[in-house]
Design an enzyme around this catalytic site. Structure first.
Site, PDB file in Angstrom:
ATOM      1  N   GLY B  21       0.815  -1.224   0.000  1.00 23.23           N
ATOM      2  CA  GLY B  21       0.000   0.000   0.000  1.00 23.23           C
ATOM      3  C   GLY B  21       0.836   1.255   0.000  1.00 23.23           C
ATOM      4  CB  CYS B 137      -2.761  11.092   8.843  1.00 27.57           C
ATOM      5  SG  CYS B 137      -4.473  10.933   8.291  1.00 27.57           S
ATOM      6  NE  ARG B 243     -10.103  11.540   1.781  1.00 30.67           N
ATOM      7  CZ  ARG B 243      -9.332  10.928   2.690  1.00 30.67           C
ATOM      8  NH1 ARG B 243      -8.166  11.451   3.065  1.00 30.67           N
ATOM      9  NH2 ARG B 243      -9.738   9.808   3.254  1.00 30.67           N
ATOM     10  CG  HIS B 250      -3.756  15.143   5.683  1.00 30.81           C
ATOM     11  ND1 HIS B 250      -3.974  14.665   4.422  1.00 30.81           N
ATOM     12  CD2 HIS B 250      -4.206  14.170   6.537  1.00 30.81           C
ATOM     13  CE1 HIS B 250      -4.531  13.462   4.507  1.00 30.81           C
ATOM     14  NE2 HIS B 250      -4.673  13.141   5.775  1.00 30.81           N
TER      15      HIS B 250
END
Lengths: 343, 343
Positions: B21, B137, B243, B250
């Site tokens: 991933g 995160c 999002r 971010h």
């Protein structure tokens, strides 16, 4: 001095100042869609766009450079060419006993200039002395949602983070975002020329001039204009304005504190009754407003209205609205419509 | 039962669970960059990626399907394959007396599982019983900035709006954003298949499951995990998670309320001394953190630290950090490094 705040009860001579920009083009579209009573439409622009031919209601209209002669016998001027241009032509417009509806920030905070969102404070429009100001895009969207809530319980404090589309920076910025994104995807990233930084899969804090309190002009517009429109002179409002890679719809994440506890279900009912809004809120399907929902549309969308877990007197909510349309051009035309006396 | 929280003082057998991933790939890169002491590296993945050959430190390693045998004599497992996979292999890992550093949310709020951001609460890592959780995160980025400020004056309330890149939804979502944007620019817009809606010049509220308080899981992770990491059990924190069409960094717009008034200049000095952070703040040049500044980098960037005009005990600030790196893989490897006894 005007005798009446209303426009004459006949088809009008209308001038659009700044007709070739993103908002100017939308103004023409909306005047046509809403069948605004026009006898003569004059398109005025900078030297760069002089001579440009625009189709309107089947006719071809030639864009002209603004001059005193072009304003002769004008009834209504819709301006979206920046504050200095509006200031430059104000006395000419007033000399014709015409009304200037101005999209710039030049007059918004002046005491004798109404700052109007028709769904919120329509009655203010009739108090004009020849100029009515159209609020900043983010403020229009925000006040549409805050006004109905403020009737339930007085608003004490608002904290906003914006997700502003590139249309607010004009037509060239919209084109640049698409161009730079294309180049990025081709593995050939380029520097920006219109905006200070590339927005291709990137974002940045709003680049309007910084003020002494370290808020930018865009953020303080939201504070000062919201206070004036809602008529809450001491409203506490802090915002962080951010430019995101979206083409023409703005979004806002809004935290509102009230005098009293407000149930979200009651807030939603009030918002449902309000004009210019629609609710998009389906918790089961995880479906809330998105820029794509409102692009090219009149209504702004609101949803995710929930009790703030950090404050029982607070609500968190989320809204999206078309920046060019309700955030600018549509609101200006709606103000003009308020000046047409009902028969 | 372990005798010591530390890892053995020799090159280690390390397994990466979920190695194919976005976070798994970054884990391999960071283990190599930081020269983590490894005698044998085992790459474990789902059946789909079985047999995939990965280059690591010049060697070719074949990705295997996870099985009990592959964990034999393992010392450290770095897992980024989702909560159910981590739960499935936990007893196997514990049987080997190994340590699991888990990137999923499965164990984060369990009492006997440390939740660690090394710059903030390194000492917690040594209290583990075989599992240490890597925070979400957005929480890692937020706590890096809140922790130094909380030492100046206790934090009372935090309001956050996020601008989350698509990498948090995985490698396929990153590819989809680029594909859908390309199709949009070609005038051939397509529907999304990986994400619930297209992010091409669009954005949407985080699509994690909705909870009974009408916050989504992602938002409540930020509340609960920040409380645990900062050890402020009653911290008031409300967030709106969004999002945006950004690839891997971010951003967060953060409003913080303290017990006392904090001067922005003092806050900046404290943040300058803190590890893992850098300040990007130039008011004259209107230059503040952007996703592009931190992409592929270890540090997170913070700026626009200003006194909240709606609350004298408040600060507004803005931060950006690489979601895959400090938001996930780097933080996990840094936790593992805490378990290597200094010679």
């Amino acid at each position: 001095m005007r005798n009446s705040p209303f426009l004459p009860n006949r088809p009008l001579k209308v001038a659009v100042l700044g007709s070739s920009g993103a908002v100017g083009s939308e103004l023409l579209k909306i005047l046509e869609e809403r069948d605004f009573p026009i006898s003569e439409l004059v398109l005025l622009s900078s030297q760069r766009s002089e001579g440009k031919i625009v189709k309107w209601k089947g006719e071809e209209i030639i864009t002209k450079k603004a001059s005193k002669e072009e304003f002769l016998n004008v009834d209504l001027v819709l301006a979206s060419a920046g504050g200095s241009i509006s200031k430059q032509w104000l006395s000419t417009v007033k000399d014709q006993n015409a009304v200037l509806i101005d999209n710039s920030s030049a007059f918004r905070l002046e005491n004798d200039v109404p700052l109007v969102v028709p769904e919120v404070n329509a009655c203010e429009a009739l108090k004009h002395n020849g100029v009515i100001a159209n609020p900043n895009c983010t403020t229009i969207l925000l006040t549409l949602v805050l006004a109905p809530l403020n009737k339930i319980s007085p608003i004490k404090r608002v904290i906003v983070s914006t997700y502003q589309s590139v249309s607010g920076a004009g037509q060239l910025a919209m084109e640049e975002l698409q161009f730079l994104t294309k180049k990025y995807l081709q593995g050939d990233p380029k520097e920006s020329e219109v905006l200070p930084y590339s927005l291709a899969f990137n974002l940045f804090l709003h680049n309007s001039p910084m003020l002494s309190n370290n808020y930018c002009e865009e953020e303080m517009k939201m504070t000062n204009e919201t206070r004036k429109i809602l008529n809450i002179t001491d409203l506490k409002l802090s915002s962080t304005c951010v430019r995101v890679p979206v083409l023409r719809a703005h979004s806002e994440s809004v935290n509102v504190e009230f005098d009293d506890v407000i149930k979200p279900s009651y807030a939603i009912n009030q918002l449902k009754k309000a004009k210019g809004l629609e609710i998009i809120e389906d918790y089961e399907k995880n479906r809330f407003p998105m820029p794509n929902d409102v692009m090219g549309r009149d209504n702004i969308a609101v949803g995710r209205i929930r009790t703030d877990i950090s404050n029982s007197n607070g609500l968190e909510l989320w809204l999206c609205g078309d920046q060019i349309r309700k955030g600018a051009a549509l609101n200006a035309v709606q103000i003009a419509e308020l000046l047409i006396a009902k028969k």
